[in-house]
Design a protein around this motif. Structure first.
Motif, PDB file in Angstrom:
ATOM      1  N   PRO A 200       0.821  -1.129  -0.026  1.00  0.00           N
ATOM      2  CA  PRO A 200      -0.042   0.027  -0.002  1.00  0.00           C
ATOM      3  C   PRO A 200       0.976   1.250   0.175  1.00  0.00           C
ATOM      4  O   PRO A 200       1.910   1.317   0.428  1.00  0.00           O
ATOM      5  CB  PRO A 200      -0.886  -0.173   1.245  1.00  0.00           C
ATOM      6  N   VAL A 201       0.394   2.462  -0.604  1.00  0.00           N
ATOM      7  CA  VAL A 201       1.033   3.811  -0.612  1.00  0.00           C
ATOM      8  C   VAL A 201       0.958   4.155   0.487  1.00  0.00           C
ATOM      9  O   VAL A 201       0.411   4.044   1.622  1.00  0.00           O
ATOM     10  CB  VAL A 201       0.299   4.666  -1.714  1.00  0.00           C
ATOM     11  N   LEU A 202       2.335   4.887   0.814  1.00  0.00           N
ATOM     12  CA  LEU A 202       2.567   5.664   2.128  1.00  0.00           C
ATOM     13  C   LEU A 202       2.637   7.058   1.713  1.00  0.00           C
ATOM     14  O   LEU A 202       3.271   7.471   0.553  1.00  0.00           O
ATOM     15  CB  LEU A 202       3.921   5.357   2.819  1.00  0.00           C
ATOM     16  N   TYR A 203       2.467   7.851   2.583  1.00  0.00           N
ATOM     17  CA  TYR A 203       2.645   9.476   2.520  1.00  0.00           C
ATOM     18  C   TYR A 203       3.377  10.154   3.487  1.00  0.00           C
ATOM     19  O   TYR A 203       3.220   9.892   4.624  1.00  0.00           O
ATOM     20  CB  TYR A 203       1.215  10.283   2.299  1.00  0.00           C
ATOM     21  N   HIS A 222       8.820  -6.126   5.520  1.00  0.00           N
ATOM     22  CA  HIS A 222       9.074  -6.838   3.974  1.00  0.00           C
ATOM     23  C   HIS A 222      10.470  -7.074   3.714  1.00  0.00           C
ATOM     24  O   HIS A 222      10.876  -6.417   2.774  1.00  0.00           O
ATOM     25  CB  HIS A 222       8.264  -6.284   2.936  1.00  0.00           C
TER      26      HIS A 222
ATOM     27  N   ARG B  58      14.150  -7.434  14.052  1.00  0.00           N
ATOM     28  CA  ARG B  58      14.533  -6.899  12.640  1.00  0.00           C
ATOM     29  C   ARG B  58      14.751  -5.100  12.603  1.00  0.00           C
ATOM     30  O   ARG B  58      15.625  -4.631  12.294  1.00  0.00           O
ATOM     31  CB  ARG B  58      13.768  -7.214  11.624  1.00  0.00           C
ATOM     32  N   GLN B 319      -3.113   0.855   6.559  1.00  0.00           N
ATOM     33  CA  GLN B 319      -3.162   1.824   5.768  1.00  0.00           C
ATOM     34  C   GLN B 319      -2.877   3.124   6.215  1.00  0.00           C
ATOM     35  O   GLN B 319      -3.242   3.346   7.416  1.00  0.00           O
ATOM     36  CB  GLN B 319      -4.778   1.760   5.155  1.00  0.00           C
ATOM     37  N   GLN B 320      -2.408   4.130   5.379  1.00  0.00           N
ATOM     38  CA  GLN B 320      -1.799   5.445   5.809  1.00  0.00           C
ATOM     39  C   GLN B 320      -2.704   6.100   6.487  1.00  0.00           C
ATOM     40  O   GLN B 320      -2.608   6.789   7.705  1.00  0.00           O
ATOM     41  CB  GLN B 320      -1.176   6.049   4.623  1.00  0.00           C
ATOM     42  N   GLN B 323      -3.486   5.093   9.753  1.00  0.00           N
ATOM     43  CA  GLN B 323      -2.267   5.320  10.758  1.00  0.00           C
ATOM     44  C   GLN B 323      -2.428   6.919  11.376  1.00  0.00           C
ATOM     45  O   GLN B 323      -2.236   7.078  12.630  1.00  0.00           O
ATOM     46  CB  GLN B 323      -1.090   5.504   9.779  1.00  0.00           C
TER      47      GLN B 323
END
Lengths: 330, 348
Positions: A200-203, A222, B58, B319-320, B323
């Motif tokens: 999914p796209v991040l901004y 990932h 990680r 999803q952004q 967030q």
């Protein structure tokens, strides 16, 4: 026709000339003939004065105007801000120029000002950005951003060997140009590169620090991350810093838009792997030509989409790629 | 006192119907930072449980700390300013101006290939720029009696504008020595702890102790609680205010050196919301915008809550847009919890 034209622009330009040849009985318009438009004055208002994209566009427009024997006055906002650009438009309107080339910084807020200047008889050409009101402007010239997104996806997929995860980190949602780039990027990845998992796209809201932490978190979640498409320069800087700190530089490929001087440096250094360059020079030249055509009551092309090219370390020394590099000054 | 000991009779709140609470726990709960720290610990525990193979393994604590380091340094200065009932909106722009001036020196003295001599001078330029700009703003607040919101809002625009004039609005190339980037930006102390984290925690420790245990710190609280009272007991309030604003400027200068080392560029356009981020962290850490209350330890926690939250949510694949919602809710909830505790204490 100018010598040594890049492939994309020359076809667009040839098409434009052909249209002129078909519709106009005179010979003016192509090949640097200045006949008929000597007394016309043009104005150019860019989005951000100091942006190399707009500087390159301005330089090309000035060259073209000189060639066609018209006066071109250049203005630009100091920031990407309606409140900064509107007074410039209003002061230009007061001089009643024959044509106005403008990169509006808002799709709606500048419409009244532009409507007014258009009603006063000035031919308005929208370059790079647009307004939503379709009645504004005799011609709209911009990069085909969706095609640019697809170009980015193709290059990145090739560098990734068509496997692994890929992510888009963009500036903010709701910006027409970047949204179109992401759309093209995602479509190309889904349609032609099934081996690549699209995240999914991040901004990052234009903050490099945010991009750095986002890319590191994504890497952790990932580990097969192989490619990133960065929305702009700031974002690309943050991403490469984050990758460097995580020891993944070079392993995760980064694609970014534009070809500004510091991005070219980043490509040379290996912090960026793909640059998708627009052709601001072609936009500037076409802008001048279309405005003059409108003033001379010749056929005007309503929409022109200029091409984009993918620059990688492998092809960056070729002369037909080099001329896509943006300029910091004329 | 042992855990089984009954609560003191004189304490009205502790009736016999309630289970006895160990005194160390009660003292801890009364500490200013305990509740916000609880929120942070809860978040860390939640993300660790949700993604045990990723969170804090990680993606480890040093990565979170590295990304938070610069905001932490700015936050320490902001804590002082907020405790004296002031505000500094200019931190991000002062950082940019310091970075640009130090970059200009680097560019003309070797650029990316310059050595330690250039690094030292450019670092001093960055620190001095921040210090002087901060002191000027402090003077305007203290002596010229212009409200700090206005002074630093003006400073926010003016410092950024000055930086754009110097550079023509573009990030200059060759702004940072490669040596500085390799050693400080990406280097690690003993191969373990990133230098950025060492510097940030060094600054935090020094100024945290100064605030908590020295006369300078006590004056800061006194002026924030009641400037008139502070003046009447003989504290030079004006001079102290200048020093506090100079300190936040100095730390912005230090932040600019860290920024250059880590990101390798001045990022002129990338600091427009630093002020909000930093002020949020300080308030989240329990400081009062009306002055007189706050601590550096609280600010540390306040910087880490949003950092942990955003990384954790990305790792979980949220999803952004969600967030942003989650971060907003946690910020308000954490401050509400803190207020709730304070009310309890003030009334009890």
């Amino acid at each position: 026709m100018r010598p040594t034209n890049p492939t994309g622009r020359s076809t667009a330009f040839a098409g434009f000339c052909a249209v002129l040849a078909l519709t106009a009985a005179t010979t003016a318009g192509c090949g640097g003939d200045s006949g008929g438009s000597g007394s016309k004055s043009l104005d150019l208002i860019t989005g951000v004065k100091s942006d190399p994209f707009y500087i390159t566009m301005t330089c090309a427009a000035q060259q073209e105007a000189k060639k066609r024997g018209v006066k071109l006055t250049v203005n630009g906002s100091a920031q990407w801000d309606v409140a900064v650009q509107r007074p410039i438009i209003d002061s230009v309107a007061a001089t009643h120029p024959g044509g106005l080339l403008i990169s509006p910084v808002d799709t709606a807020a500048l419409t009244p000002s532009l409507q007014q200047i258009q009603n006063a008889g000035t031919k308005v050409v929208l370059v790079d950005t647009e307004v939503s009101d379709a009645s504004i402007g005799v011609s709209r010239i911009s990069s085909d951003n969706e095609a640019g997104g697809r170009t980015a996806a193709k290059s990145l997929a090739q560098l990734m060997g068509d496997k692994g995860s890929a992510i888009v980190i963009s500036v903010k949602p709701g910006v027409s140009t970047t949204d179109a780039r992401i759309k093209g990027f995602n479509e190309e990845m889904k349609a032609n590169h099934p081996g690549i998992t699209l995240l999914p796209v991040l901004y990052d809201n234009d903050l490099p620090a945010t991009a750095a932490s986002q890319i590191q978190s994504t890497l952790a979640a990932h580990p097969d991350l192989g490619g990133v498409f960065a929305g702009n320069t700031n974002t690309a800087q943050g991403i490469s810093t984050g990758l460097q700190a995580a020891g993944k530089q070079g392993k995760v490929k980064v694609a970014a838009f534009d070809a500004e001087p510091d991005e070219i440096t980043a490509l040379t250094n290996g912090t960026l792997d793909v640059l998708v360059a627009q052709d601001p020079g072609a936009i500037g030249r076409q802008g001048v030509d279309q405005a003059l055509a409108a003033i001379d009551k010749k056929k005007v092309t309503a929409h022109i989409g200029t091409d984009m090219v993918a620059i990688t370390k492998a092809n960056m020394d070729q002369p037909d790629i080099k001329k896509f590099f943006y300029q910091a000054a004329c | 006192m042992t855990a089984q000991a009954p609560a003191p009779v004189k304490d009205r709140q502790e009736t016999t119907r309630r289970p006895p609470v160990p005194s160390w726990l009660r003292r801890l709960a009364a500490a200013n930072e305990a509740w916000t720290f609880g929120v942070l610990a809860l978040l860390v525990a939640f993300f660790t449980a949700a993604r045990p193979s990723t969170f804090l393994t990680r993606y480890d604590i040093t990565q979170i700390a590295t990304n938070a380091a610069i905001y932490l340094v700015l936050g320490v200065g902001m804590t002082y300013v907020i405790i004296v009932a002031g505000i500094d909106l200019s931190v991000g722009s002062v950082l940019v101006l310091s970075a640009v001036l130090s970059a200009e020196y680097t560019i003309h003295h070797g650029g990316a290939k310059s050595g330690w001599g250039t690094i030292a001078v450019s670092t001093l330029i960055a620190l001095a720029t921040g210090l002087l700009w901060g002191a000027l703003q402090g003077w305007l607040v203290a002596k010229a009696r212009v409200p700090p919101l206005i002074v630093t809002l003006g400073g926010f625009g003016a410092a950024l504008g000055a930086a754009q004039i110097i550079t023509g609005g573009q990030d200059p190339a060759g702004a940072v020595s490669g040596k500085l980037q390799r050693s400080i930006g990406f280097g690690k102390l003993f191969g373990q702890i990133p230098w950025l984290v060492v510097i940030a925690f060094g600054a935090t420790l020094v100024f945290g102790l100064v605030l908590a245990f020295t006369r300078f710190g006590r004056y800061t609280y006194a002026i924030g609680s009641n400037p008139e009272a502070a003046r009447r007991v003989g504290i030079n309030v004006d001079a102290h205010l200048v020093k506090v604003y100079a300190l936040v400027g100095l730390l912005s200068g230090l932040g600019s050196v860290m920024w250059l080392a880590y990101f390798g560029t001045t990022s002129i356009a990338g600091h427009s919301t630093d002020n909000l981020k930093v002020i949020t962290a300080v308030v989240l850490g329990g400081a009062s915008l009306f002055g007189g209350r706050g601590s550096v330890l609280g600010t540390v926690i306040g910087v880490f809550i949003p950092a942990v939250l955003s990384t954790g949510l990305i790792i979980m694949g949220v999803q952004q847009y969600w967030q942003d919602v989650a971060i907003g809710v946690v910020l308000v909830a954490a401050v509400y919890l803190d207020q709730f505790r304070r009310r309890g204490r003030d009334h009890g």
